[in-house]
Design a protein around this motif. Sequence first.
Motif, short mmCIF file in Angstrom:
data_model
loop_
_atom_site.label_atom_id
_atom_site.label_comp_id
_atom_site.label_asym_id
_atom_site.label_seq_id
_atom_site.Cartn_x
_atom_site.Cartn_y
_atom_site.Cartn_z
N HIS A 20 -30.90 1.65 6.55
CA HIS A 20 -30.17 2.33 7.13
C HIS A 20 -29.39 3.80 6.84
CE1 HIS A 20 -25.85 2.81 9.08
NE2 HIS A 20 -26.82 2.74 10.29
N GLU A 21 -29.04 3.64 5.58
CA GLU A 21 -28.33 4.84 5.08
C GLU A 21 -29.11 5.60 3.96
OE1 GLU A 21 -24.71 3.85 2.80
OE2 GLU A 21 -24.39 2.27 4.20
N GLY A 22 -30.27 5.14 3.69
CA GLY A 22 -31.03 5.91 2.89
C GLY A 22 -30.81 6.01 1.42
N PRO A 23 -31.43 6.54 0.38
CA PRO A 23 -31.22 6.15 -1.30
C PRO A 23 -30.16 7.32 -1.49
CG PRO A 23 -33.27 7.30 -0.77
CD PRO A 23 -32.91 6.95 0.55
N THR A 24 -28.78 7.11 -1.20
CA THR A 24 -27.91 7.83 -1.66
C THR A 24 -27.13 7.34 -2.57
OG1 THR A 24 -26.38 7.29 0.16
CG2 THR A 24 -28.03 9.14 0.67
N VAL A 25 -25.98 8.13 -3.08
CA VAL A 25 -25.00 7.66 -3.90
C VAL A 25 -24.04 6.74 -3.17
CG1 VAL A 25 -22.96 8.23 -5.39
CG2 VAL A 25 -25.12 9.57 -5.60
N GLU A 26 -23.90 7.13 -1.78
CA GLU A 26 -22.91 6.19 -1.05
C GLU A 26 -23.44 5.04 -0.67
OE1 GLU A 26 -23.97 9.29 -0.38
OE2 GLU A 26 -21.84 10.09 -0.78
N TRP A 27 -24.69 4.80 -0.86
CA TRP A 27 -25.36 3.47 -0.28
C TRP A 27 -25.30 2.51 -1.72
CZ3 TRP A 27 -29.69 2.16 -3.57
CH2 TRP A 27 -30.45 1.11 -3.45
N LEU A 28 -25.46 3.25 -2.71
CA LEU A 28 -25.30 2.47 -4.01
C LEU A 28 -23.70 2.05 -4.36
CD1 LEU A 28 -27.19 1.77 -6.33
CD2 LEU A 28 -26.94 3.58 -7.55
N LYS A 29 -23.07 2.90 -3.88
CA LYS A 29 -21.36 2.59 -4.06
C LYS A 29 -21.14 1.23 -3.19
CE LYS A 29 -19.66 6.89 -5.53
NZ LYS A 29 -18.96 7.95 -5.31
N GLY A 30 -21.66 1.49 -1.83
CA GLY A 30 -21.44 0.47 -0.70
C GLY A 30 -22.01 -0.93 -1.05
N TRP A 31 -23.17 -0.92 -1.59
CA TRP A 31 -24.01 -2.12 -1.91
C TRP A 31 -23.20 -3.23 -2.43
CZ3 TRP A 31 -29.20 -2.71 -4.97
CH2 TRP A 31 -29.58 -3.91 -4.71
N PRO A 32 -22.59 -3.23 -3.63
CA PRO A 32 -21.54 -4.29 -4.01
C PRO A 32 -20.64 -4.95 -2.98
CG PRO A 32 -21.93 -2.68 -5.48
CD PRO A 32 -22.24 -1.76 -4.38
N LEU A 33 -19.90 -4.21 -2.33
CA LEU A 33 -19.23 -4.84 -1.38
C LEU A 33 -20.02 -5.55 -0.20
CD1 LEU A 33 -16.51 -5.17 -0.06
CD2 LEU A 33 -16.60 -3.09 1.12
N GLN A 34 -21.05 -4.98 0.22
CA GLN A 34 -21.86 -5.70 1.24
C GLN A 34 -22.16 -7.08 0.65
OE1 GLN A 34 -24.77 -3.07 2.51
NE2 GLN A 34 -23.41 -1.87 3.55
N LEU A 35 -22.65 -7.04 -0.82
CA LEU A 35 -23.19 -8.32 -1.32
C LEU A 35 -21.93 -9.32 -1.06
CD1 LEU A 35 -25.15 -10.04 -2.81
CD2 LEU A 35 -24.44 -8.85 -4.89
N VAL A 36 -20.82 -8.79 -1.64
CA VAL A 36 -19.62 -9.77 -1.75
C VAL A 36 -19.25 -10.40 -0.26
CG1 VAL A 36 -17.27 -9.84 -2.07
CG2 VAL A 36 -18.78 -8.85 -3.74
N VAL A 37 -19.62 -9.69 0.81
CA VAL A 37 -19.38 -10.19 2.02
C VAL A 37 -20.69 -11.02 2.38
CG1 VAL A 37 -19.40 -9.51 4.39
CG2 VAL A 37 -17.80 -8.08 2.74
N ALA A 38 -21.86 -10.60 2.12
CA ALA A 38 -23.05 -11.27 2.67
C ALA A 38 -23.16 -12.78 1.92
CB ALA A 38 -24.10 -10.34 2.41
N TRP A 39 -22.78 -12.65 0.52
CA TRP A 39 -23.19 -14.07 -0.13
C TRP A 39 -22.59 -15.34 0.35
CZ3 TRP A 39 -22.18 -14.76 -6.12
CH2 TRP A 39 -22.87 -15.68 -6.67
N PRO A 40 -20.99 -15.27 0.43
CA PRO A 40 -20.48 -16.52 1.35
C PRO A 40 -21.22 -16.68 2.55
CG PRO A 40 -18.97 -14.87 0.65
CD PRO A 40 -20.12 -14.22 0.28
N ILE A 41 -21.39 -15.82 3.37
CA ILE A 41 -21.97 -16.15 4.61
C ILE A 41 -23.33 -16.56 4.52
CG2 ILE A 41 -22.80 -14.88 6.81
CD1 ILE A 41 -20.73 -12.85 6.14
#
Length: 80
Positions: free
Chosen positions: A29-50
């Motif tokens: 969705h975002e491409g290989p950017t610094v923003e993608w790399l910064k946002g991934w941990p939060l997405q993981l924290v949300v995705a894992w319990p789901i």
Amino acid sequence: MNKSFILLSQVFMTFMMAASMSGLMSLIHEGPTVEWLKGWPLQLVVAWPIAFCLTMVAWPAAMRLAGAVLRARGADAAQG
């Protein structure tokens, strides 16, 4: 398999799947950017319990479906 083994395997499996899927889908969705790399941990924290909660329902259902398919296959093979 005992319940501790099943629970621990679900923890590991859901972490690996949540990490890979959240990372890959956001990368697409975002491409290989610094923003993608910064946002991934939060997405993981949300995705894992789901993912963990969903597999607690989906895994037993998948096991029953696999058993039903394999039993039906065995019955077909015995008749043919």
